[in-house]
Design an enzyme around this catalytic site. Structure first.
Site, PDB file in Angstrom:
ATOM      1  N   LYS A 194       2.478 -14.340   5.283  1.00 51.95           N
ATOM      2  CA  LYS A 194       2.717 -15.500   4.543  1.00 51.95           C
ATOM      3  C   LYS A 194       4.203 -15.626   4.571  1.00 51.95           C
ATOM      4  O   LYS A 194       5.094 -15.369   3.433  1.00 51.95           O
ATOM      5  CB  LYS A 194       2.377 -15.034   3.125  1.00 51.95           C
ATOM      6  CG  LYS A 194       2.346 -16.063   2.210  1.00 51.95           C
ATOM      7  CD  LYS A 194       1.241 -17.261   2.056  1.00 51.95           C
ATOM      8  CE  LYS A 194       1.326 -18.011   1.080  1.00 51.95           C
ATOM      9  NZ  LYS A 194       0.463 -19.298   1.123  1.00 51.95           N
ATOM     10  N   ASP A 220      -3.334 -18.074   4.508  1.00 51.85           N
ATOM     11  CA  ASP A 220      -4.429 -18.902   3.850  1.00 51.85           C
ATOM     12  C   ASP A 220      -5.202 -20.020   4.709  1.00 51.85           C
ATOM     13  O   ASP A 220      -6.227 -20.022   4.541  1.00 51.85           O
ATOM     14  CB  ASP A 220      -3.829 -19.802   2.609  1.00 51.85           C
ATOM     15  CG  ASP A 220      -2.358 -20.086   2.712  1.00 51.85           C
ATOM     16  OD1 ASP A 220      -1.714 -19.452   3.491  1.00 51.85           O
ATOM     17  OD2 ASP A 220      -1.783 -20.744   1.719  1.00 51.85           O
ATOM     18  N   ASP A 246      -6.357  -5.386   4.864  1.00 48.89           N
ATOM     19  CA  ASP A 246      -7.264  -4.842   4.252  1.00 48.89           C
ATOM     20  C   ASP A 246      -8.407  -5.882   3.832  1.00 48.89           C
ATOM     21  O   ASP A 246      -9.569  -5.933   3.891  1.00 48.89           O
ATOM     22  CB  ASP A 246      -6.651  -4.269   3.048  1.00 48.89           C
ATOM     23  CG  ASP A 246      -7.910  -3.138   2.209  1.00 48.89           C
ATOM     24  OD1 ASP A 246      -8.835  -3.084   2.998  1.00 48.89           O
ATOM     25  OD2 ASP A 246      -7.845  -3.180   1.108  1.00 48.89           O
ATOM     26  N   TYR A 290       0.931  -1.100  -0.079  1.00 49.68           N
ATOM     27  CA  TYR A 290       0.136  -0.059   0.099  1.00 49.68           C
ATOM     28  C   TYR A 290       0.767   1.242  -0.023  1.00 49.68           C
ATOM     29  O   TYR A 290       0.322   2.433  -0.038  1.00 49.68           O
ATOM     30  CB  TYR A 290      -0.749   0.149   1.071  1.00 49.68           C
ATOM     31  CG  TYR A 290      -2.438  -0.435   1.011  1.00 49.68           C
ATOM     32  CD1 TYR A 290      -2.478  -1.690   0.932  1.00 49.68           C
ATOM     33  CD2 TYR A 290      -3.493   0.401   0.902  1.00 49.68           C
ATOM     34  CE1 TYR A 290      -3.907  -2.272   0.719  1.00 49.68           C
ATOM     35  CE2 TYR A 290      -4.669   0.107   0.669  1.00 49.68           C
ATOM     36  CZ  TYR A 290      -5.002  -1.283   0.533  1.00 49.68           C
ATOM     37  OH  TYR A 290      -6.172  -1.769   0.396  1.00 49.68           O
TER      38      TYR A 290
END
Ligand code: NAD
Length: 363
Positions: free
Chosen positions: A194, A227, A251, A127
């Site tokens: 991740k 995930d 987000d 971002y």
């Protein structure tokens, strides 16, 4: 002696922003807390009128009053138009985005008793807006540098967005999550990442999170790969407590969590930094519904209730939340999105739902 009013910067926003902002202001005023609104505008229309998307006066007003209530502002997809929302968070260093997702009785949702708090880092990651357009000189230079470092040479038709995560940025957001857990009687903080794939960005975030956790012996800590989290949220969402995440995944997960408790219409948020606090709903400007007096004001009202708590007006905040909860539980004077079917003729408009909340506040 009468209590001195709080001066709040009010940014109505665009699309459905002005409607939900007005509804929220009316409900907050009905609590009796003296509030004075200093209205400031930002976004595309302000650009046309004043030549700036985010005029300096908006930032000055928030810096002066330290608290703002903000409606959503449109960011057209795939144009050169920079997001006012991102610029605001970066300019004021509002590094923590706090998004509670809580079940209210009466809201039709797949799950009950959800009480998840998402803490999203708000200034870094993909971002940050560090991007290199396909075919640009900057992209070509970067492609060359990457190839010289031993990575496969990227094609010249590649666009590049940088995912930058720092140790300092990670430390302050994880500390924020633990401090929030401690001050709100929460038992567990989970760092979501991740790191198995992005070892130097999410990996750094995780390394710092593990280190910060050592300083909070009474709060449990775990880390979860994103995930896996998505699967867990869908299967067993009630087990969740506080989730702290880097910016982009934060987000996405907040919208997922909003879906678990009945949708964007009931998902509030706050952007917090050392200097200022900006309260705003998770949802966007829903341009399709602009001016129709149709969308749900609850997310904006709940954001305003978070603002009252931030101001130390806990009793008023509790009363406003109870009045809103009552309207939701009764399910009569609510907007279309909270009815069993979207075309339910008994749905009321944005301002009528606010009226119903105000009536219960005044009882
Ligand atoms: P959105 O949240 O505006 O709307 C998605 C859908 O969610 C709507 O079509 C509607 O069905 C539903 N919805 C949203 N708010 C609702 C409400 N209060 N009551 C009932 N239903 C509601 O998301 P989008 O369409 O992806 O984004 C539209 C614009 O808003 C984009 O320009 C985006 O950049 C901007 N945006 C701004 C903010 C912000 O200002 N903080 C946040 C998100 C998106």
């Amino acid at each position: 002696m009468a209590q001195k009013p709080y001066t709040i910067t009010l940014i109505p926003g665009d699309g459905v922003g002005p409607e939900v902002a007005k509804a929220a202001c009316r409900v907050l005023e009905a609590t009796g807390v003296p509030l004075r609104w200093e209205v400031q505008n930002a976004g595309a229309e302000t650009m046309e009128r004043e030549g700036a998307l985010l005029p300096q006066a908006v930032l000055d007003s928030i810096r002066r009053h330290k608290v703002a209530l903000k409606g959503p502002i449109t960011t057209p997809v795939g144009t050169g138009f920079r997001s006012v929302n991102v610029a605001l968070r970066q300019s004021l260093d509002l590094y923590a985005c706090l998004r509670p997702c809580k079940s209210y009785r009466g809201i039709l949702s797949r799950y009950e008793d959800i009480d998840i708090v998402v803490v999203r880092e708000n200034t870094e990651d993909l971002y940050a807006g560090i991007e290199f357009e396909r075919g640009s000189a900057g992209a070509a230079k970067l492609i060359e540098t990457i190839a010289q470092d031993g990575y496969p040479r990227l094609g010249l038709d590649t666009g590049i967005s940088i995912k930058a995560i720092s140790e300092a940025g990670s430390r302050r957001i994880v500390q924020f999550a633990f401090d929030y857990a401690r001050s709100h009687g929460r038992k567990k903080v989970s760092a979501i990442h991740k790191a198995n794939i992005m070892k130097f960005s999410d990996g750094l975030f995780l390394e710092v999170a593990r280190d910060v956790a050592k300083g909070y012996q009474n709060i449990q800590f775990e880390d979860v790969i994103i995930d896996n989290l998505c699967m867990q949220l869908v299967i067993r969402p009630v087990q969740c407590d506080i989730r702290v995440l880097p910016n982009l995944s934060g987000d996405i997960i907040t919208d997922l969590c909003a879906g678990l408790v009945g949708g964007l219409g009931v998902a509030p948020g706050a952007n917090l930094g050392e200097q200022a606090a900006v309260f705003e709903a998770t949802h966007g400007s829903a341009p399709r519904y602009a001016g129709l007096n149709k969308v749900n004001p609850s997310a904006m009202i709940l954001s305003g209730i978070m603002m009252l708590r931030h101001l130390g007006e806990r009793e008023a905040a509790d009363r406003a939340e109870a009045a809103l909860a009552q309207v939701l539980a009764e399910g009569r004077e609510v907007t279309y999105d909270l009815k069993p079917t979207r075309d339910d003729p008994s749905a009321v408009g944005t301002s009528q739902m606010a009226d119903a909340i105000i009536r219960r506040l005044r009882r």
